[in-house]
Each structure stands twice: as structure tokens, then as C-alpha cells.
Design an enzyme around this catalytic site. Structure first.
Site, PDB file in Angstrom:
ATOM      1  CD  GLN A  82     -82.787  86.808  30.172  1.00 57.83           C
ATOM      2  OE1 GLN A  82     -82.482  85.725  29.701  1.00 57.83           O
ATOM      3  NE2 GLN A  82     -83.701  87.579  29.622  1.00 57.83           N
ATOM      4  NE  ARG A 110     -79.781  78.980  27.001  1.00 56.41           N
ATOM      5  CZ  ARG A 110     -80.107  79.589  28.140  1.00 56.41           C
ATOM      6  NH1 ARG A 110     -80.079  80.920  28.213  1.00 56.41           N
ATOM      7  NH2 ARG A 110     -80.455  78.894  29.206  1.00 56.41           N
ATOM      8  CD  GLN A 139     -78.862  75.876  30.542  1.00 56.13           C
ATOM      9  OE1 GLN A 139     -79.183  76.438  29.499  1.00 56.13           O
ATOM     10  NE2 GLN A 139     -77.831  76.242  31.270  1.00 56.13           N
ATOM     11  CG  HIS A 158     -84.678  77.291  32.815  1.00 57.95           C
ATOM     12  ND1 HIS A 158     -83.709  76.557  32.165  1.00 57.95           N
ATOM     13  CD2 HIS A 158     -84.163  78.537  32.982  1.00 57.95           C
ATOM     14  CE1 HIS A 158     -82.656  77.329  31.965  1.00 57.95           C
ATOM     15  NE2 HIS A 158     -82.907  78.535  32.430  1.00 57.95           N
ATOM     16  CB  SER A 199     -79.974  80.183  33.260  1.00 56.94           C
ATOM     17  OG  SER A 199     -80.824  80.087  32.141  1.00 56.94           O
ATOM     18  CG  LEU A 200     -77.137  83.901  30.565  1.00 59.58           C
ATOM     19  CD1 LEU A 200     -75.773  84.447  30.162  1.00 59.58           C
ATOM     20  CD2 LEU A 200     -78.179  84.975  30.406  1.00 59.58           C
TER      21      LEU A 200
END
Length: 311
Positions: A9, A119, A252, A203, A94-95
Site C-alpha cells: 500500500q 482485508r 501478518q 501491522h 504486506s498486501l
């Protein structure tokens, strides 16, 4: 050895994917399939905005994935470069880990889009707007950042969210704690602390409700076989077992993105060329982590043609 890596992101921008869509039916098919899976004209938001709609977490996450997978499909279909044949491993920030799993066939495109939409919604809903924050610590290594986070917490959540490269760490948690951390940076030998324009504290342990929702979703649609090994965010280690990766994707959501360690681990295993698909965010980090390795960003048709000609 070559690793294909996928951005997270923050790499979204209005106009993303438009050149690829204009030039290649393979790219258009990706955007159409994602639109259909989400029952949303996401491709129009990606191409035309408005920017505030694109930056919504639930839109940004599938949009970044769609752009990267479109780039990959053009590389494979228009230029004949197959990821499974030319790569040794994959990773995503991440994503981007979901994008990487789509790239190696563990999730199909529609499933990946729906998981990332969920998500994004779950992460946004986990903490009321205004209660959480994130900050980038510039000129900070992981030791300094951890010490600062512990000092600033004062009973609230203040945790390392992203260990991006040797000079950039991101912290996440309660807004008050993050603001205290930014005010204390000089005392910990850190050059600068910058509050990030994010809508939720990603996170960190405040995301537990989102982790629970993703655990349910992934139980219904677990990852399948991976065509290449993946280096997971939360362990910075190689994963080939789908069941293990399913658990790591849940971890995660609240866990640290160990990007610096992931790149270092891939480099230590012999990766000399990192190829970022659909962004130019990870390549500068990779050069700081593994300076002697080559890092290439593929975004445009010209980028793809140039890369394909070197193989």
C-alpha cells in the site's frame, strides 16, 4: 537467481494500469476480471480517480494487486517470459504477499481480489478512525526504532510495523503513543519521524479483530500449491507449504513486515536480481539492503520489452 517482488500500500496512484490496458488485452482481461469479482468498477477508479476513492484501503489493496498481476500477465502473454521458469522465488510487501501468491498460482485472481477487499475492510474496521496512527522513522535502524517504540508506549500500543531497509522503519499503534515517539526521535539518534497519512494502524496488535476475520476467510479459501517458494513477511523465511502460508497470512495482519530481513535472506540464498512488478517502491529499498544485487522495476510496456530483451 532471480526474485519477483510485489509492492504494498502506498504505491497506488490515479492512472495506474492505463497504459498497459490500452496496449494489451492481457492487462484488460485482468482489470475486467477484478471488476467482476468485486462487483465494482475498480478499473475506472484506478484510471480516473477520484484519488480519495482509490486511496481507501479496501480499494487500494485490490487495485495495487490488479496492477501488478496485469503487469505480470503482459510479461507472460505478450513477451513470453514465464515467472515460474525465469524466477527462483517471490515475495511481496504486506498486501503484496497476496499478489505474490496469485502470481505463483496459490490463489486465482478473483479470490485474491476478494480477499484483499475483505482485508482492507477488516483492517479499517478494527480500530475507530482517529484512534490509531503510523509514523516513518527516517535514519533509524531496527534497534533504535524498537527502543523508541518501547519508551513511547507508556501503556499504549507502539510497535514496529515495517522494517523496510537499513534506514527506514515504520511504527504503528495508538495515536498518542505514535505522536510521543515522533517527538522523541532525536533522543534516540533518529534523524526524523514523519506521521503517515493512513486511516488505520496497520501491522500491530490493534489489528487483532482484522486478523480474526482473515483467519475465517482463509479457512474458507485457503492457498493452494505454490509454483515457486515465497519469502513470508512475518518470518523472512522461505515457505512452500500452503497450510503454513495460510497461518502466516493471518499472523501478518498484526505482525511485523520484515522486508529488510526478507531481501537479505533471498540475497544470502543467491538471488542477484530482484524484479519489482507494478511499482517502483521496493527497488530503492532493495538497493539499500543488497547493494550489489540488481533491482529492476517493471511498470510500462517499454520496461517489460526492455526486460524481456535481456533474457
Amino acid at each position: 537467481m532471480r526474485a519477483f517482488v510485489f509492492p504494498g500500500q502506498g504505491s497506488q496512484k490515479v492512472g495506474m494500469g492505463t497504459q498497459l490496458a490500452a496496449a494489451s488485452s492481457a492487462a484488460r482481461e485482468v482489470f475486467e476480471e477484478v471488476d467482476e469479482a468485486l462487483d465494482l468498477n475498480l478499473s475506472v477508479i484506478m484510471a480516473e480517480g477520484p484519488e480519495d476513492q482509490l486511496t481507501l484501503t479496501e480499494n487500494a489493496q485490490p487495485a495495487i494487486m490488479a496492477n501488478a498481476i496485469a503487469t505480470l500477465r503482459v510479461l507472460e502473454n505478450d513477451f513470453g517470459v514465464k515467472l515460474a521458469e525465469t524466477g527462483s522465488c517471490v515475495a511481496g510487501h504486506s498486501l503484496g504477499e497476496y499478489t505474490a501468491l496469485c502470481a505463483v498460482g496459490a490463489f486465482d485472481l478473483a479470490t485474491t481480489a476478494r480477499l484483499l477487499k475483505l482485508r482492507g475492510q477488516a483492517m479499517q474496521a478494527a480500530v475507530p478512525v482517529g484512534e490509531g496512527a503510523m509514523a516513518a522513522l527516517l535514519g533509524a535502524d531496527i534497534t533504535k526504532a524498537t527502543a523508541l517504540a518501547e519508551a513511547a508506549a507508556e501503556g499504549e500500543v507502539c510497535e514496529v510495523a515495517n522494517d523496510n531497509d537499513p534506514g527506514q522503519v515504520v511504527i504503528s499503534g495508538h495515536k498518542g503513543a505514535i505522536e510521543r515517539a515522533v517527538a522523541l526521535v532525536k533522543e534516540y539518534g533518529i534523524k526524523r519521524g514523519v506521521l503517515l497519512p493512513v486511516s488505520a494502524p496497520f501491522h500491530c496488535s490493534l489489528m487483532q479483530l482484522a486478523a480474526d476475520r482473515m483467519a475465517e476467510a482463509l479457512a474458507e479459501t485457503p492457498p493452494g500449491t505454490l509454483a515457486l517458494p515465497l519469502y513470508a513477511n512475518v518470518t523472512a523465511a522461505k515457505v512452500t507449504d500452503p497450510a503454513e502460508e495460510q497461518s502466516l497470512l493471518v499472523q501478518q495482519v498484526t505482525g511485523r513486515v520484515r522486508w529488510r530481513e526478507s531481501v537479505a535472506a533471498m540475497h544470502a540464498e543467491g538471488v542477484e536480481h530482484f524484479v519489482e512488478l507494478g511499482g517502483k517502491v521496493l527497488s530503492p529499498m532493495i538497493r539499500k539492503i543488497a547493494g550489489e544485487a540488481e533491482a529492476t522495476s517493471l511498470l510500462s510496456m517499454e520496461d517489460l520489452e526492455g526486460f524481456a530483451s535481456t533474457l
